[in-house]
Write a protein that holds these residues in place. Structure first.
Motif, mmCIF file in Angstrom:
data_model
loop_
_atom_site.group_PDB
_atom_site.id
_atom_site.type_symbol
_atom_site.label_atom_id
_atom_site.label_comp_id
_atom_site.label_asym_id
_atom_site.label_seq_id
_atom_site.Cartn_x
_atom_site.Cartn_y
_atom_site.Cartn_z
ATOM 1 N N ILE A 93 51.721 55.792 56.372
ATOM 2 C CA ILE A 93 51.184 57.138 54.995
ATOM 3 C C ILE A 93 52.806 57.640 54.954
ATOM 4 C CG2 ILE A 93 49.660 58.448 54.496
ATOM 5 C CD1 ILE A 93 47.203 57.082 55.440
ATOM 6 N N LEU A 94 52.331 57.737 55.418
ATOM 7 C CA LEU A 94 53.774 59.376 55.604
ATOM 8 C C LEU A 94 55.239 58.892 54.837
ATOM 9 C CD1 LEU A 94 53.451 60.876 59.101
ATOM 10 C CD2 LEU A 94 53.052 62.118 56.909
ATOM 11 N N ALA A 95 55.570 57.613 55.144
ATOM 12 C CA ALA A 95 56.637 56.885 54.539
ATOM 13 C C ALA A 95 56.656 56.482 53.387
ATOM 14 C CB ALA A 95 57.185 55.546 55.491
ATOM 15 N N PRO A 96 55.699 55.921 52.666
ATOM 16 C CA PRO A 96 55.676 55.910 51.210
ATOM 17 C C PRO A 96 55.562 57.721 50.829
ATOM 18 C CG PRO A 96 54.132 54.667 52.257
ATOM 19 C CD PRO A 96 54.597 55.271 52.808
ATOM 20 N N MET A 97 54.521 59.059 51.483
ATOM 21 C CA MET A 97 54.569 59.848 51.012
ATOM 22 C C MET A 97 56.361 61.097 51.272
ATOM 23 S SD MET A 97 50.848 61.553 52.041
ATOM 24 C CE MET A 97 51.884 62.899 52.571
ATOM 25 N N ALA A 98 56.434 60.419 52.125
ATOM 26 C CA ALA A 98 57.689 61.277 52.300
ATOM 27 C C ALA A 98 59.015 60.929 51.607
ATOM 28 C CB ALA A 98 58.030 60.834 54.018
ATOM 29 N N LEU A 99 58.746 59.296 51.006
ATOM 30 C CA LEU A 99 60.387 59.104 49.916
ATOM 31 C C LEU A 99 59.541 60.145 48.611
ATOM 32 C CD1 LEU A 99 60.810 55.922 50.728
ATOM 33 C CD2 LEU A 99 62.110 57.666 50.926
ATOM 34 N N GLU A 100 58.312 59.729 47.816
ATOM 35 C CA GLU A 100 57.954 60.459 47.622
ATOM 36 C C GLU A 100 58.337 62.187 46.617
ATOM 37 O OE1 GLU A 100 57.502 58.662 44.749
ATOM 38 O OE2 GLU A 100 56.456 60.196 43.310
ATOM 39 N N THR A 101 58.098 62.755 48.287
ATOM 40 C CA THR A 101 58.348 63.878 48.279
ATOM 41 C C THR A 101 59.485 64.333 48.532
ATOM 42 O OG1 THR A 101 56.378 64.195 49.342
ATOM 43 C CG2 THR A 101 58.153 66.449 49.435
ATOM 44 N N ALA A 102 60.931 63.258 48.834
ATOM 45 C CA ALA A 102 61.808 63.089 48.609
ATOM 46 C C ALA A 102 62.227 62.709 47.027
ATOM 47 C CB ALA A 102 62.570 62.385 49.439
ATOM 48 N N ARG A 103 61.502 62.170 46.166
ATOM 49 C CA ARG A 103 61.884 61.735 44.639
ATOM 50 C C ARG A 103 61.396 63.076 44.228
ATOM 51 N NH1 ARG A 103 59.807 56.121 41.963
ATOM 52 N NH2 ARG A 103 58.358 56.641 43.331
ATOM 53 N N ALA A 104 60.366 64.019 44.420
ATOM 54 C CA ALA A 104 60.159 64.824 43.425
ATOM 55 C C ALA A 104 61.135 66.189 43.901
ATOM 56 C CB ALA A 104 58.641 65.121 43.782
ATOM 57 N N ASP A 105 61.885 65.941 44.904
ATOM 58 C CA ASP A 105 62.388 67.823 45.418
ATOM 59 C C ASP A 105 63.656 67.327 45.526
ATOM 60 O OD1 ASP A 105 60.633 68.367 48.268
ATOM 61 O OD2 ASP A 105 62.160 67.322 48.037
ATOM 62 N N GLY A 106 63.924 66.218 45.754
ATOM 63 C CA GLY A 106 65.475 65.580 46.060
ATOM 64 C C GLY A 106 65.893 65.988 47.770
ATOM 65 N N ARG A 107 65.186 66.086 48.092
ATOM 66 C CA ARG A 107 65.331 66.560 49.101
ATOM 67 C C ARG A 107 65.109 64.690 51.003
ATOM 68 N NH1 ARG A 107 64.516 72.041 49.839
ATOM 69 N NH2 ARG A 107 64.594 71.821 52.354
ATOM 70 N N LEU A 108 65.989 64.061 50.541
ATOM 71 C CA LEU A 108 66.091 62.872 51.429
ATOM 72 C C LEU A 108 66.500 63.592 51.974
ATOM 73 C CD1 LEU A 108 65.364 59.741 50.824
ATOM 74 C CD2 LEU A 108 67.989 59.841 50.263
ATOM 75 N N ASP A 109 67.366 63.745 52.770
ATOM 76 C CA ASP A 109 67.935 64.232 54.479
ATOM 77 C C ASP A 109 66.510 65.244 55.362
ATOM 78 O OD1 ASP A 109 71.400 65.160 53.931
ATOM 79 O OD2 ASP A 109 70.396 63.680 53.901
ATOM 80 N N ASP A 110 65.580 65.803 54.571
ATOM 81 C CA ASP A 110 64.256 66.242 55.073
ATOM 82 C C ASP A 110 63.194 65.397 55.243
ATOM 83 O OD1 ASP A 110 63.733 69.594 53.124
ATOM 84 O OD2 ASP A 110 65.715 68.809 55.305
ATOM 85 N N ALA A 111 63.631 63.427 53.890
ATOM 86 C CA ALA A 111 62.194 63.316 54.738
ATOM 87 C C ALA A 111 63.255 62.301 55.729
ATOM 88 C CB ALA A 111 62.510 62.405 52.645
ATOM 89 N N LEU A 112 64.190 61.859 55.868
ATOM 90 C CA LEU A 112 64.400 60.840 56.934
ATOM 91 C C LEU A 112 64.153 61.786 58.337
ATOM 92 C CD1 LEU A 112 67.563 59.265 55.040
ATOM 93 C CD2 LEU A 112 65.417 58.125 55.469
ATOM 94 N N GLU A 113 64.236 62.749 58.232
ATOM 95 C CA GLU A 113 64.410 62.949 59.817
ATOM 96 C C GLU A 113 62.973 63.754 59.986
ATOM 97 O OE1 GLU A 113 66.162 67.521 59.517
ATOM 98 O OE2 GLU A 113 65.469 68.338 60.597
ATOM 99 N N GLN A 114 61.999 64.229 58.883
ATOM 100 C CA GLN A 114 60.623 64.095 59.006
ATOM 101 C C GLN A 114 59.968 61.903 59.504
ATOM 102 O OE1 GLN A 114 58.230 64.155 55.734
ATOM 103 N NE2 GLN A 114 56.352 65.065 57.180
ATOM 104 N N LEU A 115 60.532 62.202 59.585
ATOM 105 C CA LEU A 115 59.860 60.345 59.351
ATOM 106 C C LEU A 115 60.786 59.770 61.112
ATOM 107 C CD1 LEU A 115 60.599 58.343 56.278
ATOM 108 C CD2 LEU A 115 58.363 59.382 57.686
ATOM 109 N N GLU A 116 62.534 60.179 61.335
ATOM 110 C CA GLU A 116 62.528 60.423 62.365
ATOM 111 C C GLU A 116 61.825 61.160 63.622
ATOM 112 O OE1 GLU A 116 67.043 61.318 63.280
ATOM 113 O OE2 GLU A 116 66.601 60.809 65.042
#
Lengths: 366, 933
Positions: free
Chosen positions: B898-921
């Motif tokens: 669940i978190l992986a698609p959510m994190a990417l979706e959030t990154a799409r909305a607020d443009g913070r891809l680095d944060d999304a990858l860091e969270q998943l890692e």
């Protein structure tokens, strides 16, 4: 056009059937260079590595054909026609750039022979395990602690083996019938389901080869023994397999497909003939016992052999203890009683009495 | 008619021989599972016949089961393999003499139990007799064989054996339990977390009247999910059928709420099963409403309610309480309280208070419910709750029911009362309440704010000014701590309020400083300041006007513009850049540049702009970076100190080079080199930078020989310097030296590889890795672009190695690069390497100008599977294999799916891809580490 392949290259029907793209000299050289670069990174016994490298260095890739992809990570394995100037009149076929060159399929330099040789590898059907009439089961004493190490080696080095594997809970390939490239959700579900293990079976992992559709099942057995159980549709690579048998001193059945044989190359092998020879000589009783159990677990012949070996080792307490461990792991309970009786008066007898007691291993009352 | 025949082989049988026999009779293999629990079984069949051969390890015997019309096949088998019938086996066993034969024959008889098509009465009876044999070997053998057979006759025989042989006692008890479980139908209900399976078992139990199955299955289900609608319905059935109507009613009530919750998240046309459950519940409860409460139900009800409450299943608590309101009169106060507090039901809570007037919790809940409609009454109730808490009198039975379930703390009531009183503008009282509240709840952000604001509105401005400072300190601890805070950050408003009171008491400078803080955080405070009469005296103040006009200069304090502060900021920017934190480094450098300009620190401004330009050129936008550097060069003057001039000109050269203007770059580097020589003398480590860059240029122009010569000169210079180990040398000089050394060595490696000098190339690359590891030891990193480059060099060296040992050697060095800065444990490192490679891939694409928006969208498509990507991208391993890589992780980490698609979706909305990858890692690493523990 090379003299070595002119007949094949001018055969438009063959080109169409195998979807061949013929390579120029430069293109062939580039493919060879890539293969050499990959071969450098594939660990093998030095002599074998050198022999394969020598063939790679003198060969010339002449055409590329169909591709098979691993289902999950989409690693590509391309069929490539190769000529070896030292063996005119024959054409070789590599099923993967990572496969040892001594395992190339070989055929006479004509359409009929080539298609016949490739037929077992081009059939896209994935038969059920019971439909695979060829069988080979060998014991490999490997210096490996966990199945994950072998799994890593297969995934990293044996690219012709599909990356959709399964656990010991399955009698057959659960990925049969799963079609198409898969998204993350489907992959996650299937990966979890396929990893299931049966606690009453030895830890094991099953794989299927991409080309011949053969099944390799690796089981982890006691005393550092690993069992490679192979099921396959017989192939016609007797020349290749016989050549390898001569080179390596092995005795693999000559109808085994090359993409299964390739997984046997590392480490020693104990097959049923070697086992029979050892048994005839009466050598290494404990190793024989372990190998026999791995080779033919639960079989009536195995029980009889173990019983004989128990008698053979006399009063050797350490040997009896080892045999007791084996008998226990493989559930030969009647033999445990035989050992208990034989070891009377020794600490082993006390251990066996405790183990065989009606109170032993009962679950705690709720 | 099909007959089934069982044979036992009394001599070893080869499975291949059986297979050949089957094949000769036209039987095809239909089943061949591997060894399982000591049995290896194969089956052959055609349309008329089935043959099974099982090797039974415990006995060492082979069994044949033939199912066929007629006896031909069975007889043929017997002839071929020398087989015995079950009767023959039993007869032989009865004749056995001596320990060995007795034990072996017991196991032969035991083998017959494997056949499931027949009732092994005779075999069981035979073995039961052996349970009391004089020889314990024989007794033990019989006991082991029978331990999995909880038949009544076995249990009885075991009990009898236990009377004379104590070692049988534990097994006899076990079998007795197993027998009861078999009768209850739960014997095969092994632990599982498969909800569907557990529901299936419970349903089967209900249908078959095996009630223990329902209880056991729902117990397991509720471990995983307490609010499972069907589970609760089935459990209600269980209690109804076992004489516990109140529990049944209560759980039915809970089930109704669970059904309603489930229906809310379903599509309207996907609720057939829920409607069926509702009808089932209705039928169940219709029969129960008039039932008499069962003995001891109060404790059981409390236990269920507590369980729901602990699980956060508030709806289920409500549902159960509501259902039991009428029938369970003795618990009515508690039921009123629980059903009332769920949705602030004033009527229910009024009754709860009437029934338990000395319950602080009832009073509290009632007060909360009254807040909207009757704030005065609400306050009365809350104050009464406070009084009761302070009084600490012995509670009534009714009050105790409620307090036992949900005690109320002093602070909770204060938390409700304080804002209530504050909103009524009774500021003195509110201030006192807030004082008390922060004592018991120091992490209550609202309490601190009210505490200070109350003084403001009471006209106690000096006191308020001090309290705002305390508030800000407390809020820093709350908002910057480890917990997750929701809602807006109130600190800007506190700065604003402090500015107000300071203005009121004539502390102009302090007031303006606080106002700056507020306006910087949120522009709204600029507008509010103009309108707020607290700033009356400052309305014509020029500085105030500029602050509220949000002039950038005005929003920076004088202290921030002092040279020391600007220099420190620039230091921080350098440090962040060395650590690879590009965004933060750019932000700091930009601020430093601006502050330097405002503070009149020209040299610092030049240096800051130069740093900005360098980072932009290397990590972001090379064109924009060069523009910045050109402006910096333009800013050089005759009074510019040499160090600054060298830094600016040299970095300008780098910018020119990256932008392809090689001749101009060479001129700049030469200029910087000469200036460095003149200023620092020969042998200074900073000369190496210019030498190295000149070397790069030479290589780019095709003059590899010149490039190599220059690099070697630079390397020699740096190594001599590093060897000298000057303890007084500033850390940053050493860092620069190591960084430059790594770069030079790597470039020499590339040169050697180009010249087919493989061994020399590996040597240089290895030295470069050593320099990077030296940097790491000091807590610094080389830039991502360089590490990418070095990894690429080693990868190429591995690929084109002349032989296998060389390839292995190169691969070993490549692993060192991969692992730089990573954990030493292989499992953790492997995971870190995966994420590092992914981030490097992202960084590479960014440098090529791909926006985060496009990147995130591409990854989101890749997640759905490679077929959702354009063909050209499928071949890119990081993209084509993305779904698989994440699926492998999701198969192990439950929430990842669940978190992986959510994190990417959030990154799409607020443009913070680095944060999304860091969270998943972080999530994946936490599971790896947990596994290692």
């Amino acid at each position: 056009m090379s003299d070595l392949t002119s007949a094949l290259q001018s055969d438009d029907e063959l080109t169409r059937m195998l979807e061949l793209q013929w390579l120029s000299e430069e293109e062939g050289a580039a493919v060879r260079q890539d293969w050499l670069a990959v071969w450098n990174q594939v660990p093998f016994d030095e002599a074998f590595h050198q022999r394969c490298r020598q063939r790679l260095e003198r060969c010339r890739p002449v055409a590329v054909g169909p591709v098979r992809h691993r289902r999950l990570d989409q690693t590509e394995n391309r069929l490539t026609l190769v000529v070896d100037p030292s063996v005119p009149g024959e054409v070789f076929v590599s099923l993967s750039h990572a496969m040892p060159s001594l395992l190339w399929v070989v055929a006479d330099n004509n359409r009929t022979a080539l298609l016949e040789a490739l037929a077992p590898y081009l059939d896209p059907e994935r038969p059920a395990a019971v439909e695979l009439t060829g069988a080979l089961r060998v014991v490999k004493p490997l210096d490996v602690e966990a199945l994950s190490q072998l799994d890593d080696a297969i995934r990293g080095l044996e690219l012709w083996v599909d990356d959709t594997s399964w656990g010991s809970a399955f009698d057959d390939d659960p990925w049969r019938g799963v079609e198409g490239p898969l998204g993350m959700l489907d992959q996650t579900r299937l990966l979890r389901e396929a990893a299931a293990d049966d606690p009453d079976r030895f830890v094991a992992r099953g794989y299927r080869t991409l080309w011949s559709g053969g099944i390799l099942r690796i089981e982890q057995h006691p005393m550092g023994m690993w069992v490679f159980d192979m099921r396959y549709r017989p192939a016609g690579d007797a020349r290749v397999i016989a050549g390898l048998n001569d080179l390596l001193g092995t005795r693999w059945p000559e109808d085994i497909p090359v993409d299964l044989a390739a997984s046997l190359l590392r480490g020693g092998v104990i097959d049923d003939r070697l086992l029979a020879e050892l048994e005839a000589k009466g050598e290494a009783p404990l190793d024989r016992a372990a190998a026999r159990c791995g080779m033919a677990p639960a079989e009536t012949g195995t029980a009889a052999t173990l019983a004989r070996i128990i008698d053979e080792v006399g009063d050797d307490e350490d040997a009896l203890a080892t045999l007791a461990n084996l008998a226990s792991r493989y559930r030969h309970e009647a033999l445990l009683f035989k050992l208990w009786d034989k070891a009377e008066g020794t600490p082993l007898a006390d251990d066996l009495e405790r183990f065989l007691s009606p109170e032993a291993d009962l679950p705690e009352a709720p | 008619m099909t007959e089934t025949t069982l044979w036992v082989a009394h001599a070893p049988v080869e499975r291949a021989d059986v297979a050949a026999f089957a094949d000769a009779r036209g039987l095809n293999p239909v089943g061949d599972p591997p060894w399982t629990g000591g049995v290896r079984q194969s089956t052959w069949a055609n349309d008329e016949v089935q043959l099974t051969f099982a090797a039974h390890a415990p006995s060492g015997k082979g069994l044949f089961v033939v199912a066929a019309a007629g006896e031909d096949l069975a007889e043929a088998l017997r002839d071929r393999f020398s087989l015995s019938s079950p009767d023959e086996v039993l007869a032989a066993a009865a004749e056995a003499e001596g320990r060995a034969e007795l034990v072996a024959s017991a196991y032969s008889v035991g083998a017959l139990l494997l056949a499931t098509h027949r009732d092994p009465q005779a075999e069981v009876a035979f073995l039961c007799e052996r349970l009391t044999h004089d020889d314990r070997h024989v007794r033990f053998a019989a006991a082991r064989i029978l331990r999995g057979w909880p038949r009544p006759e076995v249990v009885a025989a075991m009990r009898r054996a236990a009377e004379t042989h104590d070692e049988m006692r534990a097994l006899a008890e076990h079998l007795e339990r197993q027998r009861r479980a078999a009768e209850a139908g739960t014997i095969d209900d092994h632990p599982t977390d498969d909800w569907q399976e557990l529901i299936r078992r419970a349903r089967a139990g209900l249908e078959e009247g095996k009630l223990a199955r329902i209880e056991r299955a729902t117990d397991m289900l509720f471990e995983e999910r307490l609010d499972h609608p069907e589970g609760l319905v089935l459990r209600a059935h269980f209690h109804a059928l076992t004489g516990q109507p109140m529990l049944a009613l209560g759980l039915a009530g809970a089930a109704r709420e669970a059904i309603a919750d489930e229906a809310e998240v379903r599509d309207d046309d996907d609720t057939d099963d829920l409607e069926a459950l509702t009808a089932e519940l209705q039928a169940l409860t219709d029969d129960l409403v008039q039932a008499t409460p069962e003995e001891g139900v109060e404790d059981a009800v409390r236990s269920w309610l507590g369980r729901f409450d602990d699980d956060g299943a508030e709806g289920e608590v409500y549902g159960m309480a509501r259902a039991l309101l009428e029938p369970l009169k003795d618990l009515r106060p508690l039921m009123c309280f629980l059903s009332g507090r769920y949705d602030d039901d004033v009527e229910q809570l009024a009754e709860a208070v009437a029934l338990a007037p000395d319950s602080p919790s009832a009073r509290r809940a009632y007060g909360v419910a009254l807040q909207e409609t009757s704030p005065e009454k609400a306050e009365v109730e809350l104050r009464e709750a406070l009084r009761l808490l302070e009084q600490k009198a012995e509670p009534s039975a009714a009050a105790e029911q409620i307090e036992r379930f949900e005690p109320t703390m002093h602070g909770e009531v204060l938390e409700l009362l304080t804002p209530m009183v504050y909103e009524q503008q009774r500021y003195e009282e509110a201030g006192e309440l807030a004082d008390a509240l922060v004592e018991v709840h120091p992490d209550s952000a609202i309490a601190w704010q009210i505490r200070a604001n109350a003084r403001t509105f009471s006209g106690r401005h000096r006191e308020a000014a001090d309290l705002y400072l305390e508030t800000l300190e407390a809020l820093d601890a709350i908002f910057d701590g480890d917990g997750i805070m929701f809602g807006e950050d109130p600190r800007p408003s506190m700065h604003f309020n402090r500015a107000c009171v300071l203005s009121k008491i004539g502390a102009r400078d302090e007031s303006l400083d606080e106002l700056r803080h507020a306006v910087r955080a949120d522009a709204q405070w600029a507008e509010r300041a103009v309108e707020d009469d607290y700033f009356g005296v400052l309305l014509e103040d020029e500085t105030f006007k500029r602050i509220v006009a949000r002039e950038p200069r005005a929003l920076v304090s004088e202290a921030e513009l002092e040279e020391g502060a600007v220099a420190a900021r620039l230091e921080r920017a350098h440090g962040l850049s060395h650590r690879g934190d590009v965004e933060a480094a750019l932000e700091e450098a930009e601020a430093a540049a601006q502050h330097a300009l405002w503070g009149g620190h020209d040299n610092l401004a030049l240096r800051a702009s130069t740093l900005r330009g360098r980072i932009m050129v290397l990590e972001r936008d090379r064109g924009a970076g060069l523009e910045l550097l050109e402006r910096a060069v333009a800013g050089l003057g005759p009074d510019t100190p040499p160090e600054v001039r060298i830094e600016v000109v040299h970095t300008y050269g780098l910018g020119l080079q990256v932008n392809g203007r090689l001749d101009d770059a060479e001129a700049a580097y030469q200029q910087a080199l000469e200036a460095r020589r003149a200023h620092s003398g020969e042998g200074h480590p900073l000369l190496a930078k210019a030498l190295g860059d000149l070397a790069n240029l030479a290589s780019l122009k095709g003059d590899d020989a010149a490039g190599e010569r220059l690099r070697r000169e630079a390397v020699a210079l740096l190594e001599a310097h590093l060897e000298a180990e000057d303890e007084e040398e500033a850390a940053e000089v050493r860092v620069e030296a190591l960084t430059d050394l790594a770069t030079l060595r790597a470039n020499l490696g590339h040169l050697a590889l180009r010249a087919d000098a493989w061994t020399a190339a590996l040597g240089e690359a290895t030295e470069a890795v050593g320099a990077v590891e030296g940097l790491l030891a000091m807590g610094y990193h080389h830039g991502v672009a360089f590490m990418d480059n070095l990894a690429g060099l080693l990868n190429e060296l591995t690929r084109v190695a002349p032989d296998e040992p060389s390839a292995r050697a190169a691969a070993a060095v490549e692993m060192r690069v991969e692992g730089i800065g990573l954990d030493t444990r292989p499992e953790v490192r492997e995971e870190q390497v995966f994420w590092r490679r992914l981030r490097r891939f992202v960084a590479r694409l960014r440098r090529e100008g791909v926006s985060d928006e496009v990147l995130t969208e591409t990854f989101t498509q890749a997640l759905r599977g490679p077929e959702h990507l354009p063909e050209a991208l499928r071949a890119v391993p990081e993209l084509g294999g993305f779904a698989h890589a994440l699926a492998q992780r999701a198969a192990v980490v439950p929430t990842f799916l669940i978190l992986a698609p959510m994190a990417l979706e959030t990154a799409r909305a607020d443009g913070r891809l680095d944060d999304a990858l860091e969270q998943l890692e972080g999530l994946c690493l936490s599971y790896v580490l947990e596994g290692l523990e």
